[in-house]
Design a protein around this motif. Structure first.
Motif, PDB file in Angstrom:
ATOM      1  N   PRO A 213     -22.253   8.961   7.519  1.00  0.00           N
ATOM      2  CA  PRO A 213     -22.180   7.735   8.043  1.00  0.00           C
ATOM      3  C   PRO A 213     -20.854   7.045   8.085  1.00  0.00           C
ATOM      4  O   PRO A 213     -20.700   6.098   8.691  1.00  0.00           O
ATOM      5  CB  PRO A 213     -22.884   7.104   6.837  1.00  0.00           C
ATOM      6  CG  PRO A 213     -22.778   7.972   5.606  1.00  0.00           C
ATOM      7  CD  PRO A 213     -22.579   9.299   6.018  1.00  0.00           C
ATOM      8  N   TRP A 214     -20.049   7.527   7.831  1.00  0.00           N
ATOM      9  CA  TRP A 214     -18.547   6.968   8.026  1.00  0.00           C
ATOM     10  C   TRP A 214     -18.017   7.295   9.458  1.00  0.00           C
ATOM     11  O   TRP A 214     -16.905   6.317   9.921  1.00  0.00           O
ATOM     12  CB  TRP A 214     -17.182   7.762   7.159  1.00  0.00           C
ATOM     13  CG  TRP A 214     -17.739   7.274   5.588  1.00  0.00           C
ATOM     14  CD1 TRP A 214     -18.458   6.442   5.114  1.00  0.00           C
ATOM     15  CD2 TRP A 214     -16.812   7.800   4.642  1.00  0.00           C
ATOM     16  NE1 TRP A 214     -18.392   6.450   3.767  1.00  0.00           N
ATOM     17  CE2 TRP A 214     -17.174   7.112   3.469  1.00  0.00           C
ATOM     18  CE3 TRP A 214     -15.790   8.470   4.395  1.00  0.00           C
ATOM     19  CZ2 TRP A 214     -16.661   7.254   2.075  1.00  0.00           C
ATOM     20  CZ3 TRP A 214     -15.414   8.786   3.252  1.00  0.00           C
ATOM     21  CH2 TRP A 214     -15.761   8.247   1.829  1.00  0.00           C
ATOM     22  N   VAL A 215     -18.582   8.366  10.045  1.00  0.00           N
ATOM     23  CA  VAL A 215     -17.997   8.579  11.353  1.00  0.00           C
ATOM     24  C   VAL A 215     -18.066   7.488  12.513  1.00  0.00           C
ATOM     25  O   VAL A 215     -17.209   7.041  13.106  1.00  0.00           O
ATOM     26  CB  VAL A 215     -18.750  10.013  12.001  1.00  0.00           C
ATOM     27  CG1 VAL A 215     -18.303  10.262  13.307  1.00  0.00           C
ATOM     28  CG2 VAL A 215     -18.556  11.132  11.076  1.00  0.00           C
ATOM     29  N   ASP A 216     -19.207   6.735  12.416  1.00  0.00           N
ATOM     30  CA  ASP A 216     -19.350   5.615  13.542  1.00  0.00           C
ATOM     31  C   ASP A 216     -18.456   4.607  13.177  1.00  0.00           C
ATOM     32  O   ASP A 216     -17.925   4.169  13.863  1.00  0.00           O
ATOM     33  CB  ASP A 216     -20.688   5.019  13.432  1.00  0.00           C
ATOM     34  CG  ASP A 216     -21.728   6.134  14.055  1.00  0.00           C
ATOM     35  OD1 ASP A 216     -21.255   6.873  14.803  1.00  0.00           O
ATOM     36  OD2 ASP A 216     -23.017   6.132  13.463  1.00  0.00           O
ATOM     37  N   ARG A 217     -18.261   4.130  11.654  1.00  0.00           N
ATOM     38  CA  ARG A 217     -17.367   3.146  11.311  1.00  0.00           C
ATOM     39  C   ARG A 217     -15.990   3.561  11.529  1.00  0.00           C
ATOM     40  O   ARG A 217     -15.077   2.666  12.164  1.00  0.00           O
ATOM     41  CB  ARG A 217     -17.482   2.733  10.045  1.00  0.00           C
ATOM     42  CG  ARG A 217     -18.766   2.170   9.685  1.00  0.00           C
ATOM     43  CD  ARG A 217     -19.054   1.910   8.156  1.00  0.00           C
ATOM     44  NE  ARG A 217     -18.077   0.933   7.923  1.00  0.00           N
ATOM     45  CZ  ARG A 217     -17.691   0.710   6.432  1.00  0.00           C
ATOM     46  NH1 ARG A 217     -18.565   1.215   5.520  1.00  0.00           N
ATOM     47  NH2 ARG A 217     -16.807  -0.236   6.112  1.00  0.00           N
ATOM     48  N   LEU A 218     -15.426   4.713  11.633  1.00  0.00           N
ATOM     49  CA  LEU A 218     -14.254   5.303  12.168  1.00  0.00           C
ATOM     50  C   LEU A 218     -13.940   5.065  13.427  1.00  0.00           C
ATOM     51  O   LEU A 218     -12.893   4.719  14.043  1.00  0.00           O
ATOM     52  CB  LEU A 218     -13.974   6.659  11.400  1.00  0.00           C
ATOM     53  CG  LEU A 218     -13.822   6.700  10.100  1.00  0.00           C
ATOM     54  CD1 LEU A 218     -14.023   8.240   9.689  1.00  0.00           C
ATOM     55  CD2 LEU A 218     -12.479   6.320   9.639  1.00  0.00           C
ATOM     56  N   GLU A 219     -14.836   5.632  14.268  1.00  0.00           N
ATOM     57  CA  GLU A 219     -14.867   5.503  15.519  1.00  0.00           C
ATOM     58  C   GLU A 219     -14.621   4.116  16.218  1.00  0.00           C
ATOM     59  O   GLU A 219     -14.129   4.004  17.468  1.00  0.00           O
ATOM     60  CB  GLU A 219     -15.894   6.287  16.276  1.00  0.00           C
ATOM     61  CG  GLU A 219     -15.647   8.007  16.027  1.00  0.00           C
ATOM     62  CD  GLU A 219     -16.732   8.819  16.378  1.00  0.00           C
ATOM     63  OE1 GLU A 219     -17.748   8.525  16.994  1.00  0.00           O
ATOM     64  OE2 GLU A 219     -16.477  10.024  16.629  1.00  0.00           O
ATOM     65  N   ALA A 220     -15.138   3.323  15.637  1.00  0.00           N
ATOM     66  CA  ALA A 220     -15.560   1.794  16.050  1.00  0.00           C
ATOM     67  C   ALA A 220     -13.997   1.136  15.869  1.00  0.00           C
ATOM     68  O   ALA A 220     -13.910   0.093  16.714  1.00  0.00           O
ATOM     69  CB  ALA A 220     -16.442   0.990  14.974  1.00  0.00           C
ATOM     70  N   LEU A 221     -13.046   1.812  15.232  1.00  0.00           N
ATOM     71  CA  LEU A 221     -11.922   1.361  15.246  1.00  0.00           C
ATOM     72  C   LEU A 221     -10.668   1.620  16.486  1.00  0.00           C
ATOM     73  O   LEU A 221      -9.614   1.205  16.668  1.00  0.00           O
ATOM     74  CB  LEU A 221     -10.977   1.915  14.176  1.00  0.00           C
ATOM     75  CG  LEU A 221     -11.482   1.514  12.637  1.00  0.00           C
ATOM     76  CD1 LEU A 221     -10.824   2.145  11.586  1.00  0.00           C
ATOM     77  CD2 LEU A 221     -11.190   0.182  12.583  1.00  0.00           C
ATOM     78  N   ALA A 222     -11.441   2.407  17.247  1.00  0.00           N
ATOM     79  CA  ALA A 222     -10.772   2.804  18.469  1.00  0.00           C
ATOM     80  C   ALA A 222     -10.804   1.919  19.612  1.00  0.00           C
ATOM     81  O   ALA A 222     -11.756   1.146  19.491  1.00  0.00           O
ATOM     82  CB  ALA A 222     -11.237   4.096  19.129  1.00  0.00           C
TER      83      ALA A 222
ATOM     84  N   PRO B 163      -9.561  -0.758   6.911  1.00  0.00           N
ATOM     85  CA  PRO B 163      -8.603  -1.772   7.905  1.00  0.00           C
ATOM     86  C   PRO B 163      -7.293  -1.354   8.034  1.00  0.00           C
ATOM     87  O   PRO B 163      -6.674  -1.713   8.786  1.00  0.00           O
ATOM     88  CB  PRO B 163      -9.092  -3.057   7.080  1.00  0.00           C
ATOM     89  CG  PRO B 163      -9.802  -2.732   6.066  1.00  0.00           C
ATOM     90  CD  PRO B 163     -10.165  -1.366   5.958  1.00  0.00           C
ATOM     91  N   ARG B 164      -6.629  -0.519   7.118  1.00  0.00           N
ATOM     92  CA  ARG B 164      -5.557  -0.339   7.155  1.00  0.00           C
ATOM     93  C   ARG B 164      -5.134   1.227   7.511  1.00  0.00           C
ATOM     94  O   ARG B 164      -4.101   1.652   7.616  1.00  0.00           O
ATOM     95  CB  ARG B 164      -4.830  -0.063   5.693  1.00  0.00           C
ATOM     96  CG  ARG B 164      -5.032  -1.663   5.127  1.00  0.00           C
ATOM     97  CD  ARG B 164      -4.592  -1.620   3.455  1.00  0.00           C
ATOM     98  NE  ARG B 164      -4.548  -2.887   2.826  1.00  0.00           N
ATOM     99  CZ  ARG B 164      -5.909  -3.185   2.189  1.00  0.00           C
ATOM    100  NH1 ARG B 164      -7.099  -2.466   2.583  1.00  0.00           N
ATOM    101  NH2 ARG B 164      -5.711  -4.630   1.769  1.00  0.00           N
TER     102      ARG B 164
END
Length: 72
Positions: free
Chosen positions: A63-72, A41-42
């Protein structure tokens, strides 16, 4: 941005996205998953997208890629 600048300040701590990158091979380790959840979140959009891009190259199905891209 110079690539070395991404590491963090001289003599200081690693930037959060770099620290997470080092943790990606062992992402199932509870501590690493907890660190990812705490930093996500930061992280900010630019850093999150940079880490997502690098992970796609190094670990295409991480599995982290989708969560990271969702921040965009």
């Amino acid at each position: 941005c110079d690539h070395l600048d991404r590491l963090g300040p001289p003599g200081g701590f690693l930037s959060p996205e770099i620290a997470l990158l080092y943790k990606t091979p062992d992402f199932v380790v509870t501590r690493n998953a907890a660190d990812f959840a705490a930093v996500l979140p930061r992280l900010g959009v630019e850093r999150a997208l940079w880490l997502a891009r690098v992970l796609r190259l190094a670990h295409p199905h991480h599995p982290w890629v989708d969560r990271l891209e969702a921040l965009a």
